[in-house]
Design an enzyme around this catalytic site. Structure first.
Site, PDB file in Angstrom:
ATOM      1  N   LYS A 238       4.359   9.302   8.489  1.00  0.00           N
ATOM      2  CA  LYS A 238       4.143   8.731   9.816  1.00  0.00           C
ATOM      3  C   LYS A 238       5.129   9.264  10.871  1.00  0.00           C
ATOM      4  O   LYS A 238       4.970  10.385  11.315  1.00  0.00           O
ATOM      5  CB  LYS A 238       4.092   7.207   9.706  1.00  0.00           C
ATOM      6  CG  LYS A 238       2.882   6.812   8.818  1.00  0.00           C
ATOM      7  CD  LYS A 238       2.441   5.387   8.860  1.00  0.00           C
ATOM      8  CE  LYS A 238       1.102   5.266   8.135  1.00  0.00           C
ATOM      9  NZ  LYS A 238       1.079   4.417   6.977  1.00  0.00           N
TER      10      LYS A 238
ATOM     11  N   TYR B 166       0.851  -1.181   0.000  1.00  0.00           N
ATOM     12  CA  TYR B 166       0.000   0.000   0.000  1.00  0.00           C
ATOM     13  C   TYR B 166       0.890   1.234   0.000  1.00  0.00           C
ATOM     14  O   TYR B 166       1.845   1.308   0.778  1.00  0.00           O
ATOM     15  CB  TYR B 166      -0.896   0.008   1.244  1.00  0.00           C
ATOM     16  CG  TYR B 166      -1.797   1.221   1.368  1.00  0.00           C
ATOM     17  CD1 TYR B 166      -2.862   1.424   0.496  1.00  0.00           C
ATOM     18  CD2 TYR B 166      -1.581   2.174   2.369  1.00  0.00           C
ATOM     19  CE1 TYR B 166      -3.693   2.528   0.620  1.00  0.00           C
ATOM     20  CE2 TYR B 166      -2.416   3.286   2.504  1.00  0.00           C
ATOM     21  CZ  TYR B 166      -3.468   3.458   1.622  1.00  0.00           C
ATOM     22  OH  TYR B 166      -4.291   4.550   1.739  1.00  0.00           O
TER      23      TYR B 166
ATOM     24  N   ASP C 176       9.272   3.039  -0.455  1.00  0.00           N
ATOM     25  CA  ASP C 176       8.231   3.685   0.330  1.00  0.00           C
ATOM     26  C   ASP C 176       8.498   3.331   1.790  1.00  0.00           C
ATOM     27  O   ASP C 176       8.123   2.263   2.263  1.00  0.00           O
ATOM     28  CB  ASP C 176       6.850   3.208  -0.123  1.00  0.00           C
ATOM     29  CG  ASP C 176       5.737   3.865   0.686  1.00  0.00           C
ATOM     30  OD1 ASP C 176       6.037   4.551   1.683  1.00  0.00           O
ATOM     31  OD2 ASP C 176       4.562   3.675   0.314  1.00  0.00           O
TER      32      ASP C 176
HETATM   33  C1  LIG Z   1       0.381   4.907   5.603  1.00  0.00           C
HETATM   34  C2  LIG Z   1       1.150   4.639   4.353  1.00  0.00           C
HETATM   35  C3  LIG Z   1       1.067   5.479   3.232  1.00  0.00           C
HETATM   36  C4  LIG Z   1       0.083   6.607   3.147  1.00  0.00           C
HETATM   37  O1  LIG Z   1       0.300   7.601   4.070  1.00  0.00           O
HETATM   38  P1  LIG Z   1      -0.924   8.578   4.471  1.00  0.00           P
HETATM   39  O2  LIG Z   1      -0.289   9.554   5.379  1.00  0.00           O
HETATM   40  O3  LIG Z   1      -1.958   7.721   5.086  1.00  0.00           O
HETATM   41  O4  LIG Z   1      -1.389   9.194   3.192  1.00  0.00           O
HETATM   42  C5  LIG Z   1       1.915   5.237   2.171  1.00  0.00           C
HETATM   43  N1  LIG Z   1       2.769   4.220   2.193  1.00  0.00           N
HETATM   44  C6  LIG Z   1       2.873   3.369   3.223  1.00  0.00           C
HETATM   45  C7  LIG Z   1       3.876   2.279   3.206  1.00  0.00           C
HETATM   46  C8  LIG Z   1       2.038   3.538   4.333  1.00  0.00           C
HETATM   47  O5  LIG Z   1       2.082   2.665   5.340  1.00  0.00           O
END
Ligand SMILES: *Cc1c(COP(=O)(O)O)cnc(C)c1O
Length: 424
Positions: A264, A141, A236
């Protein structure tokens, strides 16, 4: 007002009563709770129930709730103003910490969420390579950007939505999806689309199909194949950045991606994302280069101050060994409890992120993650909630251990978990 009363009002005013789908607790078939306070490793709901929290706001709170240094930094920033819309000193401080901590990042651009970070990173990769295809992995994701919401994990996996309406076929067709950990699938995608692949984006340790570590050599394979084809490699690290080590997964595995996405932990609980990389790559972004990307509230001083306090604390404390030890204790003890009860399980953990899967299979990609008994997971979730332990309300998410989970808290959590498992 009680959990039930607040949620009833929310249902009238917000789609499904929430601002992010998994919060509705649909996958675990239970009444959502409304949180009113967090302190250390604990949260309290509107009914006054206390929980030991392994959801940790989905990852940002590596220092636990209301960390005094972070709250203090935010208060100080707030007193000077909430937003200026021009450069402020906190942005430079946070950038300096990011560049210092994340090995492959020389220059960084701040945005307001992880989604914005991955979206902008993809645009940059396409802009630099002048190519259109993006290769991603099943169950990974990367936020809710159109090009990346294809076969995604997290909430999309939770609800079994194959993709989503609203994304035109023409756009979805530009995303190539292959199984995580499959070198063969990546190789054949490159054989087929070869020199049209702008980038490969990957969670270096997957967290959004539950925790799934990369197989030995998989990340360095990705590094090589992208380099050989003139594609960019995007890590990511929205979850793994500052969590698996000071320098994230790239430091842990010794791989330098071309672009890194962060979020995060970076904002310490405030809405912050970022993407960064080598100077030659980042200089392609406006105003230095032609690839446009902007944000009214980007680099917001209050959010940046929270980030600075959080990263500084991580640098000062270097808590990674202790985090891993506590996570190991937690996962091994849960494994024993489940074995004693004769319940099939696999527990994956890396550093301070972990997932309990209810399956006999080794979980190494989305297919095997999906073999988990999600009905049993729902029961497990509810039993834990009743005993005062909060975990993510979906099988396909990571539990997070924070520095606020001390040994005593882990022991207390295990006592509660033991009771919950007894009732399964
Ligand atoms: C949470 C997450 C996102 C998205 O971040 P948001 O702040 O919710 O838009 C993207 N990549 C990874 C790996 C994530 O865990």
């Amino acid at each position: 007002m009680s959990n039930r009363e607040i949620y009833k009002e929310a249902l009238k005013l917000l789609p499904g009563g929430v601002n992010s789908p998994v919060r509705a607790f649909k996958a675990v078939d239970c009444q959502p709770i409304v949180l009113v306070k967090g302190k250390g490793c604990r949260v309290w709901d509107a009914d006054g129930n206390e929980y030991i929290d392994f959801l940790a706001s989905w990852g940002p709170l590596i220092l636990g709730h209301s960390s005094p240094v972070v709250i203090e930094a935010v208060k100080k920033a707030v007193e000077r103003g909430l937003s200026f819309g021009l450069t402020n000193p906190y942005e430079v401080q946070l950038a300096s910490l990011v560049v210092d901590m994340i090995p492959s990042v020389e220059v960084v651009r701040f945005v307001n969420s992880g989604t914005e970070a991955t979206m902008s990173a993809i645009r940059l990769a396409r802009g630099i390579t002048r190519r259109k295809y993006v290769l991603k992995f099943e169950g990974c994701y990367h936020g809710h950007y159109d090009s990346l919401l294809v076969s995604a994990g997290s909430g999309v996996a939770t609800f079994g939505i194959p993709g989503t309406p609203g994304i035109p076929e023409e756009i979805a067709n530009l995303t190539i999806v292959v199984p995580f950990n499959s070198e063969e699938a990546v190789r054949s995608a490159f054989e087929k689309y070869g020199n049209d692949i702008a980038c490969v984006i990957v969670e270096p340790v997957a967290g959004n199909m539950g925790v799934v570590p990369p197989k030995e050599g998989f990340l360095s394979f990705l590094r090589d194949i992208t380099k050989n084809h003139g594609s960019l490699l995007i890590f990511d690290e929205v979850i793994t950045g500052f969590r698996l080590s000071e320098g994230g997964a790239q430091e842990l595995f010794g791989i330098d991606p071309d672009i890194t996405c962060l979020g995060k932990i970076l904002g310490g609980g405030m809405p912050v994302g970022a993407y960064g990389g080598r100077r030659e790559i980042m200089s392609q972004i406006a105003p230095e280069g032609p690839v446009y990307q902007a944000g009214t509230l980007s680099g917001n001083p209050v959010a940046m101050a929270a980030g600075v306090a959080t990263l500084q604390q991580l640098k000062d404390q270097n808590p990674y060994r202790e985090l891993e030890t506590n996570t190991k204790t937690l996962s091994e003890s849960i494994a024993t409890l489940l074995s004693d009860k004769g319940i099939a399980h696999r527990i994956n953990y890396v550093g301070s992120m972990m997932t309990v899967f209810f399956t006999e299979k080794k979980v190494e990609d989305f297919e095997s993650a999906k073999s988990s008994d999600t009905k049993l997971f729902a029961k497990f979730f509810k039993a834990l909630l009743k005993e005062g332990v909060l975990i993510p309300p979906s099988q396909f998410e990571a539990w997070f251990v924070s520095t606020a989970h001390k040994k005593e808290d882990i022991s207390q959590a295990l006592e509660r978990i033991e009771k919950a498992i007894r009732d399964l």
